[in-house]
Design an enzyme around this catalytic site. Sequence first.
Site, PDB file in Angstrom:
ATOM      1  N   GLU A 129      -9.337  -3.436  -6.431  1.00  0.00           N
ATOM      2  CA  GLU A 129      -9.278  -3.432  -4.958  1.00  0.00           C
ATOM      3  C   GLU A 129      -9.335  -4.854  -4.407  1.00  0.00           C
ATOM      4  O   GLU A 129      -8.616  -5.178  -3.463  1.00  0.00           O
ATOM      5  CB  GLU A 129     -10.402  -2.573  -4.364  1.00  0.00           C
ATOM      6  CG  GLU A 129     -10.203  -1.070  -4.568  1.00  0.00           C
ATOM      7  CD  GLU A 129      -9.130  -0.445  -3.667  1.00  0.00           C
ATOM      8  OE1 GLU A 129      -8.756  -1.041  -2.639  1.00  0.00           O
ATOM      9  OE2 GLU A 129      -8.640   0.645  -4.010  1.00  0.00           O
TER      10      GLU A 129
ATOM     11  N   ASP B  56       0.817  -1.213   0.000  1.00  0.00           N
ATOM     12  CA  ASP B  56       0.000   0.000   0.000  1.00  0.00           C
ATOM     13  C   ASP B  56       0.852   1.265   0.000  1.00  0.00           C
ATOM     14  O   ASP B  56       0.436   2.291  -0.526  1.00  0.00           O
ATOM     15  CB  ASP B  56      -0.990  -0.004   1.178  1.00  0.00           C
ATOM     16  CG  ASP B  56      -2.280   0.734   0.823  1.00  0.00           C
ATOM     17  OD1 ASP B  56      -2.769   0.559  -0.313  1.00  0.00           O
ATOM     18  OD2 ASP B  56      -2.792   1.508   1.660  1.00  0.00           O
TER      19      ASP B  56
HETATM   20  C1  HMH Z   1      -5.236   0.013  -2.682  1.00  0.00           C
HETATM   21  N1  HMH Z   1      -6.941   1.682  -2.249  1.00  0.00           N
HETATM   22  C2  HMH Z   1      -5.714   1.232  -1.986  1.00  0.00           C
HETATM   23  N2  HMH Z   1      -4.922   1.849  -1.115  1.00  0.00           N
HETATM   24  C3  HMH Z   1      -5.337   2.964  -0.480  1.00  0.00           C
HETATM   25  N3  HMH Z   1      -4.510   3.561   0.418  1.00  0.00           N
HETATM   26  C4  HMH Z   1      -6.632   3.461  -0.723  1.00  0.00           C
HETATM   27  C5  HMH Z   1      -7.408   2.787  -1.626  1.00  0.00           C
HETATM   28  C6  HMH Z   1      -7.187   4.685  -0.027  1.00  0.00           C
HETATM   29  O1  HMH Z   1      -6.372   5.758  -0.117  1.00  0.00           O
END
Ligand code: HMH
Length: 221
Positions: free
Chosen positions: A210, A47
């Site tokens: 996602e 992330d």
């Molecule tokens: C994969 N989707 C992903 N990472 C994040 N940090 C967010 C959404 C929201 O900012």
Amino acid sequence: GGDRGTILTWTERHRGMYERATRHPFILSIRGGTVDISSFKRWLSQDYIFVRKFVPFLASVLLKTSKESNDTSDMEIILGGMAALHDEISWFKKEASKWNISLFDIAPQNANKEYCRFLESLTNSEVSYTVAITALWAIEAIYQESFSLCLEEGSMTPSELLETCQRWGNTGFKEYCLSHKRIANRQLEQASEDELKQAEEAFLRILEYEVGFWNMSDGDA
Ligand code: HMH
């Protein structure tokens, strides 16, 4: 369309996929207190890479706001998001050091690379503000819904993960997401058929990306 808003129509139309993105087994394992910490670390590392790529995407939305929005308050909302993202990058660094993760030598996994490539495609000047703000709403709202589940009464989220869940599950972030939803609905109300199609398509692709992103936490992805 109509008074209910296009976003609500779409989340209902694609409910199954929306729930796969917002109630993923990884999130449910945090909520249930059974999360595998190595999965959490894998998610955190990936992330961080994603969030760095999210910065130019948000900048592109800011640019589209200044060119295409008729409401000056939109710019302040996006600018607030930029400030929050600055804070978020510092938070990732702090959180990574708490878990002994080095953020310098992480290789992005395929699902992450594909998602980032899609984000980059949305920065194109031919992608309209309407499509971009719909995408922005979807990306943020999925995290907001997911992590707020882990803070609900009765959840057994491990205390060392509470800060992470609060980052996206707090009421301020919820308000931020609602602002995007209001802007998206307003833009979609005036959109052409073609633009509506593009925005719905982007929404669906984000749901898929996602799910793929959460799947990476599993390690076998
Ligand atoms: C994969 N989707 C992903 N990472 C994040 N940090 C967010 C959404 C929201 O900012």
